[in-house]
Design an enzyme around this catalytic site. Structure first.
Site, short mmCIF file in Angstrom:
data_model
loop_
_atom_site.label_atom_id
_atom_site.label_comp_id
_atom_site.label_asym_id
_atom_site.label_seq_id
_atom_site.Cartn_x
_atom_site.Cartn_y
_atom_site.Cartn_z
N ARG A 242 8.65 -10.54 -76.72
CA ARG A 242 9.16 -11.12 -77.96
C ARG A 242 8.00 -11.37 -78.93
NH1 ARG A 242 11.89 -13.49 -73.69
NH2 ARG A 242 14.18 -13.22 -73.72
N LYS A 267 12.00 -19.54 -74.64
CA LYS A 267 13.44 -19.35 -74.84
C LYS A 267 14.23 -19.60 -73.57
CE LYS A 267 16.81 -16.07 -76.68
NZ LYS A 267 17.02 -14.77 -77.35
N HIS A 331 10.66 -7.32 -83.40
CA HIS A 331 11.57 -7.53 -82.27
C HIS A 331 12.21 -6.21 -81.84
CE1 HIS A 331 14.39 -9.63 -79.68
NE2 HIS A 331 13.78 -10.76 -79.96
N ARG A 334 11.44 -4.05 -78.56
CA ARG A 334 12.09 -4.32 -77.27
C ARG A 334 13.26 -3.36 -77.04
NH1 ARG A 334 11.07 -9.00 -74.76
NH2 ARG A 334 13.22 -9.67 -74.32
N HIS A 358 14.74 -11.01 -69.23
CA HIS A 358 16.14 -11.36 -69.38
C HIS A 358 16.67 -11.89 -68.05
CE1 HIS A 358 16.88 -8.49 -73.02
NE2 HIS A 358 16.26 -9.61 -73.36
N TYR A 368 16.36 -15.20 -62.52
CA TYR A 368 15.15 -14.49 -62.91
C TYR A 368 14.02 -14.84 -61.95
CZ TYR A 368 10.95 -13.02 -65.31
OH TYR A 368 9.76 -12.43 -65.60
#
Length: 404
Positions: A242, A267, A331, A334, A358, A368
């Site tokens: 990011r 995030k 961005h 990505r 993600h 994750y």
């Protein structure tokens, strides 16, 4: 003898305080310094007391008399006006401390320790522009859902639907903070989920055709800006993190000998690991000679104690002739990597998604894991960097699929 405006105007300061009486306990105190203050003398529970009613001429004679009459009404109701005034002041101070603005700023101060400066400033700007003018002074316990909805509709009416949704979420978080701190007991903003129609999803502009990607990479060589921004421009498509994570990268997070960059994703509040291809290590070693003595890998142009501006990458792309609304954004790298890694290089989607940081639930329920697929991710990141080199050179790239 009752006072008149003429008498008050002619009163001159002397060596001592002067008392000019109007009647009913009201008097004007003229000090040696020249100020003129209204004082009301009264008796309550057998004790003589006094009450300040303001300063002349801010409070003219007629207003002073009205205030005197209001005080005498309280006395007639067996209420001590002095204590009543103190209670009103205490209530005003309490209301100010419990106002939406005060609680929101307290939440912001607590949150400021875990978010970057740019994120903090954007949230504060939304409050100042769209919430505080209408909710700021209101006691947080008195604000209801219709009142908040009116604020959100005002934002939505100017075409800023995404901002309206973001503001509702932030107002709700202020109320949740207030509940935690004991300021209130409910969150009226929670009931407004869905009250504003969904915002149309905006997809970041991206280039996914290999030939055009190669053309863009060649264009980077013509960039005439600062060396740190050039390095960020070259690393952005290679690492496809990011934009905020790249610009805030710190040297203490990077191990060039191991070829690793470890950091906390704000995030998702998760730890992340980015394997660094040999090309990325070469770029970073060269940059470290310039910025390695500071905290940030990409320090700000005006203040090295702060990271590079969040607009730097997009500004660099525009200087190179790219439209950041329709062609490519910081961005968008990505989406570029996700598409080509899957469709051209045939990497597994779950490996790509883990490298994108993600949330990818697995059969153990784990959302994750920063080290999952790490061997495949190391190989993928090196192959990706090699692939970018080849399409930059204009090669007719054939995907390498052996082993997959």
């Amino acid at each position: 003898m009752a006072l008149s405006d003429v008498t008050i105007g002619n009163a001159k300061p002397g060596n001592k305080q002067q008392k000019l009486y109007d009647g009913g306990g009201l008097l004007l105190l003229v000090t040696p310094a020249g100020s003129k203050r209204w004082i009301l003398k009264y008796r309550f529970a057998g004790k003589e007391k006094s009450l300040a009613l303001g300063v002349y001429p801010d409070v003219p004679l007629a207003d002073a008399r009205k205030r005197r009459d209001d005080v005498r009404e309280k006395l007639a109701a067996n209420v001590d006006p002095g204590e009543a005034k103190k209670a009103e002041k205490r209530a005003a101070r309490l209301a100010a401390a419990n106002s939406f603005e005060a609680v929101a700023l307290a939440w912001m101060e607590e949150r400021g320790q875990s978010v970057d400066v740019g994120h903090y400033e954007k949230t504060l700007a939304r409050f100042k522009n769209d919430a505080f003018p209408w909710l700021g002074r209101r006691p947080i316990t008195e604000i209801d859902a219709p009142e908040i909805l009116a604020v959100l509709k005002r934002v939505d009416s100017r075409g800023a639907r995404f901002t309206a949704h973001r503001l509702r979420s932030e107002i709700s978080r202020v109320f949740r903070y207030a509940i935690k701190e004991g300021y209130c007991k409910t969150d009226p903003a929670r009931d407004l989920v869905g009250a504003i129609p969904p915002a149309q999803t905006t997809h970041f502009a991206s280039i996914t055709e290999p030939a055009k990607v190669g053309e863009m990479l060649r264009a980077f060589d013509a960039f005439s800006g600062t060396f740190p921004v050039l390095c960020a421009l070259r690393l952005a498509p290679m690492l496809f993190v990011r934009p905020g994570e790249l610009r805030q990268a710190e040297w203490t997070q990077i191990d060039l000998d191991k070829g690793e960059w470890r950091y906390r994703v704000t995030k998702t509040n998760t730890d992340h690991l980015v394997p660094l291809a040999t090309q990325a290590v070469v770029i970073l070693r060269e940059l470290k000679a310039l910025t390695g003595n500071g905290r940030y890998v990409f320090p700000g142009a005006r203040d090295i104690k702060r990271p590079m501006s969040e607009a730097a990458i997009n500004a660099a792309l525009r200087r190179l002739g790219y439209d950041t609304r329709t062609e490519i954004t910081g961005h968008g790298f990505r989406a570029m990597a996700r598409t080509i890694l899957h469709e051209e290089l045939e990497h597994k989607p779950e490996v790509i998604e883990h490298q994108l940081a993600h949330a990818v639930p697995d059969n153990l329920g784990s959302a994750y894991n920063r080290t999952k697929f790490i061997r495949e991710r190391r190989e993928m990141m090196q192959e990706w960097a090699d692939y970018l080199d080849r399409i930059k050179a204009g090669a007719d790239v054939i995907p390498i699929t052996a082993g997959r």
